[in-house]
Design a protein around this motif. Structure first.
Motif: not given
Length: 132
Positions: A34-48
């Motif tokens: 979903t879009i909300p899941e993608l947003i959370e995953n993108a934040l995690e990926a960017a922080n990594l």
């Protein structure tokens, strides 16, 4: 870790299993059902990705871009005819943008986005009550 005002643009695309997101300027890629899941995953990926730079990103650092057709396919609750009337645009023209038959100008895109944000603001200020 220090915070930053850096803005990261994530391009969102619809896939068979949900959504994918990628950044043009950094090797940041992710997916979500979903879009909300993608947003959370993108934040995690960017922080990594920025971990070695000792930077901590927040949702404010990410800017997500989704094309008109995919936006209206996902947010089916938003009626394009209603939106067109709300922003004073010809409904047929907005429909052509939504279907991908025409591409809106920068000014038209800003007008549409402003209308979407207005509707979002209105909805966020509503409290629903239940009476038996």
């Amino acid at each position: 870790m220090k915070t930053t005002t850096k803005k990261i643009k994530i391009i969102v695309e619809k896939t068979d299993t949900g959504f994918s997101g990628f950044c043009e300027n950094y090797p940041i890629f992710t997916t979500g059902r979903t879009i909300p899941e993608l947003i959370e995953n993108a934040l995690e990926a960017a922080n990594l990705y920025f971990e070695d730079d000792n930077l901590k990103l927040t949702h404010d650092n990410l800017k997500f871009e989704l094309d008109f057709k995919q936006f209206f396919q996902y947010y089916k609750v938003l009626n394009s005819k209603f939106l067109a009337e709300k922003i004073g645009m010809n409904p047929t023209l907005l429909s052509q943008y939504v279907q991908g038959h025409k591409k809106p100008s920068k000014k038209q895109t800003e007008k549409i986005l402003y209308g979407i944000h207005q509707i979002g603001q209105e909805l966020s200020e509503i409290n629903l009550i239940y009476r038996h």
